[in-house]
Design an enzyme around this catalytic site. Structure first.
Site, mmCIF file in Angstrom:
data_model
loop_
_atom_site.group_PDB
_atom_site.id
_atom_site.type_symbol
_atom_site.label_atom_id
_atom_site.label_comp_id
_atom_site.label_asym_id
_atom_site.label_seq_id
_atom_site.Cartn_x
_atom_site.Cartn_y
_atom_site.Cartn_z
ATOM 1 N N HIS A 1 37.279 36.330 36.560
ATOM 2 C CA HIS A 1 38.744 36.198 36.565
ATOM 3 C C HIS A 1 39.265 36.154 37.999
ATOM 4 O O HIS A 1 38.715 36.772 38.910
ATOM 5 C CB HIS A 1 39.413 37.286 35.734
ATOM 6 C CG HIS A 1 39.423 38.672 36.322
ATOM 7 N ND1 HIS A 1 40.369 39.082 37.226
ATOM 8 C CD2 HIS A 1 38.639 39.745 36.096
ATOM 9 C CE1 HIS A 1 40.161 40.355 37.524
ATOM 10 N NE2 HIS A 1 39.108 40.784 36.874
ATOM 11 N N ASP B 1 32.668 40.422 37.236
ATOM 12 C CA ASP B 1 33.922 41.163 37.374
ATOM 13 C C ASP B 1 33.686 42.420 38.202
ATOM 14 O O ASP B 1 32.907 43.276 37.800
ATOM 15 C CB ASP B 1 34.453 41.530 35.971
ATOM 16 C CG ASP B 1 35.884 42.024 36.016
ATOM 17 O OD1 ASP B 1 36.431 42.157 37.133
ATOM 18 O OD2 ASP B 1 36.453 42.280 34.935
ATOM 19 N N HIS C 1 41.731 48.992 40.742
ATOM 20 C CA HIS C 1 43.104 48.757 40.298
ATOM 21 C C HIS C 1 44.148 49.465 41.160
ATOM 22 O O HIS C 1 45.222 49.812 40.661
ATOM 23 C CB HIS C 1 43.280 49.158 38.828
ATOM 24 C CG HIS C 1 42.715 48.139 37.886
ATOM 25 N ND1 HIS C 1 42.755 48.259 36.527
ATOM 26 C CD2 HIS C 1 42.075 46.970 38.121
ATOM 27 C CE1 HIS C 1 42.170 47.215 35.968
ATOM 28 N NE2 HIS C 1 41.740 46.423 36.906
ATOM 29 N N GLU D 1 43.281 37.757 33.283
ATOM 30 C CA GLU D 1 42.349 38.702 32.657
ATOM 31 C C GLU D 1 42.987 40.073 32.544
ATOM 32 O O GLU D 1 42.898 40.753 31.526
ATOM 33 C CB GLU D 1 41.054 38.771 33.479
ATOM 34 C CG GLU D 1 39.928 39.590 32.834
ATOM 35 C CD GLU D 1 39.880 41.047 33.262
ATOM 36 O OE1 GLU D 1 39.014 41.784 32.771
ATOM 37 O OE2 GLU D 1 40.719 41.478 34.095
ATOM 38 N N GLU D 2 43.665 40.468 33.635
ATOM 39 C CA GLU D 2 44.228 41.827 33.666
ATOM 40 C C GLU D 2 45.341 42.018 32.638
ATOM 41 O O GLU D 2 45.717 43.138 32.329
ATOM 42 C CB GLU D 2 44.754 42.149 35.072
ATOM 43 C CG GLU D 2 43.709 42.035 36.192
ATOM 44 C CD GLU D 2 42.690 43.173 36.188
ATOM 45 O OE1 GLU D 2 42.668 43.947 35.218
ATOM 46 O OE2 GLU D 2 41.916 43.254 37.152
HETATM 47 ZN ZN LIG Z 1 38.483 42.733 36.797
#
Ligand SMILES: [Zn+2]
Length: 432
Positions: free
Chosen positions: A80, A156, A242, A127-128
């Site tokens: 992603h 990922d 994140h 994707e997130e």
């Molecule tokens: Zn990711």
């Protein structure tokens, strides 16, 4: 998810009363974490987008090298491209790995060394936000993906440290394990396999690979359509996931100094794609598939015992043992057929059947609780999207305390395992 620094978190957490949070949720700040509610009251400023202003187009990008011998068999490798934050690890690392593999295959193609199968290099969007780019593509092209994709490799957050970790469908684990012998370890002088062994993450004979849980773009391929999938990465215990600290500066100074983990992942993925794209018979290990799944019957037994139900699992164990034996017979027949120069037309027939094996461990109506999840082999755990549940149709019935459904699901699972074994037997017959 909104990552925040400890200074702000402390101001919120310290003012919560109520019952203590479970042990696993207790963190590093010097007080006991509690779950509330209150007594502190917070005012939160939220900026949200609504109506037409909330609509954002997303883009997946594709690069395709058409295969010379089996152009209708596709190997897909993807990552992603979107991120919560700067995203140096999650997921610039995966995106550049896909690009680096594409660069290597393009250089080979220019030197007239095209892969035997078609290779599709893709970066997914959104994707997130819920695996949107990959899911939309797989759903929209379901018939083509079903007919053509032989395997999917996902990348990922692949290089946020030097410790090797991989997850794969059981049929792909022997391939991934084998490739670790050929790639230099990022932080030392041996191979990735040597480093893995040194870390003692498992016994010496069979280093363990995880199963694919949820939370990334392999889900549509493997959990929705039953396509063998894998993901390899190097990581570490760090808190940047994140958060705004997942930046170029962090990656360069701490996460992967010298970008050696990035290089190792690119090498591993390129080798995996090369094997998947060039082996005359797809490197899917059906004996490993049957053997590993048979091992999970023990867990099923203890889950049933915990409920004090007498639901027999012997038929499932028998079916999986027979599937593993069929896989062994196939491997022996394949090796002698390859020694005798198997013609490409026959190989293509064999591969058609091999592709059916794990697809037959899915069903169109999916799981009772989650119809999108069609795989009866694995699903993400309904209570923890990142972890895996084996035999989800049966295990969910156990979790939801429904013995008659558990019994019915068990019989259905045996039926699917038998159908998968028949595909292996057809593949063996096609070799002769
Ligand atoms: Zn990711």
């Amino acid at each position: 998810m909104i990552p925040m620094g400890y200074g702000n978190a402390r101001r919120f957490l310290a003012k919560l009363a109520g019952p203590a949070a479970p042990e696993g949720w207790q963190g590093g700040l010097p007080f006991q974490y509690r779950v509330g509610p209150g007594p502190a009251r917070l005012r939160l400023k939220v900026r949200s987008e609504r109506g037409a202003g909330a609509l954002h187009p997303i883009w997946n990008t594709f690069g395709i090298i058409r295969g010379t011998t089996y152009p209708d068999e596709w190997v897909v490798v993807g990552a992603h491209r979107d991120a919560w934050s700067p995203g140096a690890g999650d997921n610039v690392s995966g995106t550049v790995t896909v690009l680096e593999t594409a660069r290597a295959f393009a250089a080979l193609a220019r030197a007239a060394l095209r892969p035997a199968r078609t290779v599709v290099f893709v970066t997914w969007d959104a994707e997130e936000w819920g695996l949107m780019g990959s899911t939309e593509w797989v759903e929209e092209l379901e018939d083509s993906v079903n007919a053509h994709v032989v395997a999917y490799i996902n990348e990922d957050d692949v290089a946020s440290g030097t410790r090797f970790a991989a997850a794969a469908s059981p049929s792909l684990k022997p391939l991934i394990r084998d490739l670790t012998h050929y790639v230099p370890e990022p932080g030392g002088h041996g191979t990735v396999y040597d480093a893995w062994l040194r870390e003692g993450l498992s016994d010496t004979s069979a280093l363990r690979l995880d199963n694919l849980g949820g939370g990334s773009d392999f889900a549509a391929f493997t959990h929705h359509l039953g396509i063998p999938s894998a993901s390899v990465s190097f990581g570490s215990l760090n808190g940047v996931y994140h958060s705004m600290y997942d930046s170029y500066a962090w990656m360069t100074r701490f996460g992967d100094r010298g970008y050696r983990a990035h290089r190792a992942v690119a090498q591993l993925v390129s080798l995996a794609v090369a094997r998947l794209a060039n082996a005359p018979i797809l490197p899917l290990d059906c004996a490993a598939l049957g053997g590993e799944l048979a091992g999970y019957v023990t867990d099923l037994d203890s889950n049933l015992a915990a409920r004090h139900w007498s639901v027999p699992t012997a038929a499932l164990l028998t079916a999986l043992t027979r599937l593993a034996a069929a896989g062994q017979a196939f491997a022996a027949a394949r090796d002698s057929a390859l020694a005798d120069d198997l013609p490409a037309v026959r190989a293509a027939q064999v591969n058609r059947w091999l592709m059916q094996v794990e697809r037959r461990l899915t069903r169109p109506q999916g799981l009772v609780s989650r119809p999108w999840n069609r795989s009866l082999e694995f699903a993400s755990d309904v209570d923890n999207g990142y972890s895996t549940m084996a035999f989800p149709s049966v295990n969910e019935a156990i979790r939801f305390a429904d013995p008659s459904t558990a019994e019915r699901e068990l019989a259905d699972l045996v039926n699917h395992v038998d159908q998968a074994r028949e595909a292996i037997e057809q593949a063996t017959a096609a070799l002769r």
